[in-house]
Motif scaffolding. Sequence first.
Motif, PDB file in Angstrom:
ATOM      1  N   CYS A 170       0.847  -1.196   0.000  1.00 59.51           N
ATOM      2  CA  CYS A 170       0.000   0.000   0.000  1.00 59.51           C
ATOM      3  C   CYS A 170       0.883   1.248   0.000  1.00 59.51           C
ATOM      4  O   CYS A 170       1.901   1.305   0.689  1.00 59.51           O
ATOM      5  CB  CYS A 170      -0.975   0.007   1.172  1.00 59.51           C
ATOM      6  N   GLY A 171       0.471   2.218  -0.798  1.00 63.00           N
ATOM      7  CA  GLY A 171       1.251   3.436  -0.916  1.00 63.00           C
ATOM      8  C   GLY A 171       0.403   4.579  -1.439  1.00 63.00           C
ATOM      9  O   GLY A 171      -0.794   4.436  -1.682  1.00 63.00           O
ATOM     10  N   GLY A 172       1.031   5.718  -1.633  1.00 64.92           N
ATOM     11  CA  GLY A 172       0.369   6.879  -2.198  1.00 64.92           C
ATOM     12  C   GLY A 172       0.761   7.053  -3.654  1.00 64.92           C
ATOM     13  O   GLY A 172       1.685   6.406  -4.151  1.00 64.92           O
ATOM     14  N   CYS A 173       0.054   7.929  -4.352  1.00 71.87           N
ATOM     15  CA  CYS A 173       0.358   8.150  -5.758  1.00 71.87           C
ATOM     16  C   CYS A 173      -0.041   9.566  -6.153  1.00 71.87           C
ATOM     17  O   CYS A 173      -0.853  10.217  -5.488  1.00 71.87           O
ATOM     18  CB  CYS A 173      -0.384   7.145  -6.644  1.00 71.87           C
ATOM     19  N   GLY A 174       0.531  10.029  -7.239  1.00 73.59           N
ATOM     20  CA  GLY A 174       0.023  11.230  -7.874  1.00 73.59           C
ATOM     21  C   GLY A 174      -1.147  10.851  -8.763  1.00 73.59           C
ATOM     22  O   GLY A 174      -1.219   9.714  -9.248  1.00 73.59           O
ATOM     23  N   VAL A 175      -2.054  11.777  -8.990  1.00 76.61           N
ATOM     24  CA  VAL A 175      -3.194  11.481  -9.859  1.00 76.61           C
ATOM     25  C   VAL A 175      -3.174  12.397 -11.083  1.00 76.61           C
ATOM     26  O   VAL A 175      -2.700  13.531 -11.019  1.00 76.61           O
ATOM     27  CB  VAL A 175      -4.542  11.591  -9.109  1.00 76.61           C
TER      28      VAL A 175
ATOM     29  N   ARG B 109      -1.032  18.940  -2.231  1.00 79.25           N
ATOM     30  CA  ARG B 109      -2.189  18.645  -1.373  1.00 79.25           C
ATOM     31  C   ARG B 109      -1.772  18.034  -0.024  1.00 79.25           C
ATOM     32  O   ARG B 109      -2.560  17.328   0.604  1.00 79.25           O
ATOM     33  CB  ARG B 109      -3.189  17.739  -2.086  1.00 79.25           C
ATOM     34  N   ASN B 110      -0.523  18.317   0.397  1.00 82.53           N
ATOM     35  CA  ASN B 110       0.003  17.760   1.652  1.00 82.53           C
ATOM     36  C   ASN B 110      -0.281  16.263   1.742  1.00 82.53           C
ATOM     37  O   ASN B 110      -0.659  15.733   2.782  1.00 82.53           O
ATOM     38  CB  ASN B 110      -0.628  18.485   2.856  1.00 82.53           C
ATOM     39  N   TRP B 111      -0.036  15.577   0.641  1.00 82.93           N
ATOM     40  CA  TRP B 111      -0.453  14.182   0.520  1.00 82.93           C
ATOM     41  C   TRP B 111       0.207  13.263   1.563  1.00 82.93           C
ATOM     42  O   TRP B 111      -0.427  12.339   2.065  1.00 82.93           O
ATOM     43  CB  TRP B 111      -0.168  13.666  -0.886  1.00 82.93           C
ATOM     44  N   ASN B 112       1.453  13.562   1.907  1.00 79.47           N
ATOM     45  CA  ASN B 112       2.146  12.667   2.843  1.00 79.47           C
ATOM     46  C   ASN B 112       1.796  12.944   4.296  1.00 79.47           C
ATOM     47  O   ASN B 112       2.335  12.303   5.199  1.00 79.47           O
ATOM     48  CB  ASN B 112       3.661  12.731   2.639  1.00 79.47           C
ATOM     49  N   GLU B 113       0.874  13.885   4.522  1.00 79.62           N
ATOM     50  CA  GLU B 113       0.377  14.132   5.875  1.00 79.62           C
ATOM     51  C   GLU B 113      -1.064  13.645   6.045  1.00 79.62           C
ATOM     52  O   GLU B 113      -1.691  13.900   7.078  1.00 79.62           O
ATOM     53  CB  GLU B 113       0.470  15.626   6.196  1.00 79.62           C
ATOM     54  N   ASN B 114      -1.571  12.926   5.050  1.00 82.77           N
ATOM     55  CA  ASN B 114      -2.954  12.442   5.092  1.00 82.77           C
ATOM     56  C   ASN B 114      -3.006  11.137   5.887  1.00 82.77           C
ATOM     57  O   ASN B 114      -3.117  10.040   5.347  1.00 82.77           O
ATOM     58  CB  ASN B 114      -3.480  12.229   3.670  1.00 82.77           C
ATOM     59  N   LEU B 115      -2.912  11.271   7.215  1.00 81.48           N
ATOM     60  CA  LEU B 115      -2.809  10.093   8.079  1.00 81.48           C
ATOM     61  C   LEU B 115      -4.061   9.229   7.994  1.00 81.48           C
ATOM     62  O   LEU B 115      -3.977   7.994   8.013  1.00 81.48           O
ATOM     63  CB  LEU B 115      -2.563  10.528   9.526  1.00 81.48           C
ATOM     64  N   SER B 116      -5.210   9.839   7.881  1.00 76.58           N
ATOM     65  CA  SER B 116      -6.463   9.081   7.804  1.00 76.58           C
ATOM     66  C   SER B 116      -6.465   8.144   6.599  1.00 76.58           C
ATOM     67  O   SER B 116      -6.810   6.955   6.717  1.00 76.58           O
ATOM     68  CB  SER B 116      -7.656  10.027   7.736  1.00 76.58           C
TER      69      SER B 116
END
Length: 256
Positions: free
Chosen positions: A106-111, A231-238
């Motif tokens: 699981c990880g984050g991504c750009g859209v 969008r401060n994506w790496n701070e989206n803890l939820s």
Amino acid sequence: MIIENEFPILEYSTECSAVINPAKSEEPFPRLCVMTFFREVLEAFLKKYPGEIIGTYFSEMKEFPAYRLRYKETDICVIQAVVASGSIAMMTDWLYGKGVEVLLCCGGCGVLADIPAGDIMIPVRALRDEGASYKYLPPSKYVEIHKKPVQIFKQVLEDYGIPYIECTTWTTDGFYRETRDMVEHRISQGCQTVEMECATMAAIAQFRNKVFGQLLYSGDILVGTEKYDNRNWNENLSARETIFQITLESLIRFDK
């Protein structure tokens, strides 16, 4: 045998064994493994479900311990992921060599579309705009993601009432070369997300005859504004906690 090409990155060796191969453990790792990029989420999880260190992936950056623990009556291992194609290739192959059969990440991504921050994406194929996948599979535009993890992710998300988007992801190792025209080009090819690891991990899973699946959450957006917005994506803890939990719940369904 070497399949030659004018461009060295596209030259492919059909030999399965290499000079250095991922080493097996005396005691194999659990067959089920969660890999996450979210250090803070993993640390919180390990406080609740303490695990034993069963191996360590060594790099020049730091050491990455792999933990064995029992989650809902299922033996699993968990590890923090390294970033980018070349690094994740070594960690992925290392885990498969240690006995992992099913690896969910699981990880984050750009859209590449107007997708709200935190929305969950399920890659079903990855565009191979990185280097490491070409060492494991012959050249192709895309690599398909194993169908079973995709099915299980969808079932779990539907059980929890969480919407999701199935997507084609653009895997690149050129973080600072995501130009406006290239973004538009990838959109025209059907890509909705961009990240740095998925195609590599999917290719290794195919080569090793293992299972790999990935969940992503919508982070920064690369279109729609003149000024880039992370969008401060790496701070989206939820979002990070939610996607980690869904990945865990999906993993243990492989044990049923």
